[in-house]
Scaffold this active site. Sequence first.
Site, PDB file in Angstrom:
ATOM      1  N   GLY A  46       6.722  16.737 -15.624  1.00 13.24           N
ATOM      2  CA  GLY A  46       7.609  17.124 -14.524  1.00 13.24           C
ATOM      3  C   GLY A  46       7.303  18.515 -13.987  1.00 13.24           C
ATOM      4  N   CYS A  47       7.053  19.440 -14.875  1.00 11.76           N
ATOM      5  CA  CYS A  47       6.781  20.816 -14.456  1.00 11.76           C
ATOM      6  C   CYS A  47       5.436  20.923 -13.746  1.00 11.76           C
ATOM      7  CB  CYS A  47       6.851  21.758 -15.647  1.00 11.76           C
ATOM      8  SG  CYS A  47       8.521  21.838 -16.341  1.00 11.76           S
TER       9      CYS A  47
END
Length: 156
Positions: A46-47
């Site tokens: 996600g990051c």
Amino acid sequence: MAERLLSGDVAPDFSLPAADGSTVSLKDFAGSNVVVYFYPAASTPGCTTQACDFRDNLASLAAAGYTVLGISPDSVAKLRKFADAEELTFPLLSDEDHAVAEAWGAWGEKKNYGKVYEGLIRSTVVVGPDGLVHLAQYNVRATGHVAKLRKDLGVH
């Protein structure tokens, strides 16, 4: 849980070590628009998605007068590796003791698979040239966030 920032609040200043070895302070950008985004962990799916979205939209944000700063509780070494691997050209800042995240309301209670714990809350705060918060978004999604932020800011 830390108090969340609201539009009109004075953005808390900070000085943090950056992936490139420099020290970056919010006051370095006085008189400018700054997008400060908090993310939980470098090199996670996600990051990485979110960071690459910022990277890919950096030119349009810069053209509209916005500087992007990413902050996570990762070490400088981990951030340097992340920046190199993903060709990230904006500053990634290390907040290992999460003091800045706490001051900005981006640290608090989280739930994951039924487990409750303290951690970084994915958040984005836009600070105006006057040093005041113009927009504060908490619990944002990694995917699609930059597009929504650009829309909210009127950046095309």
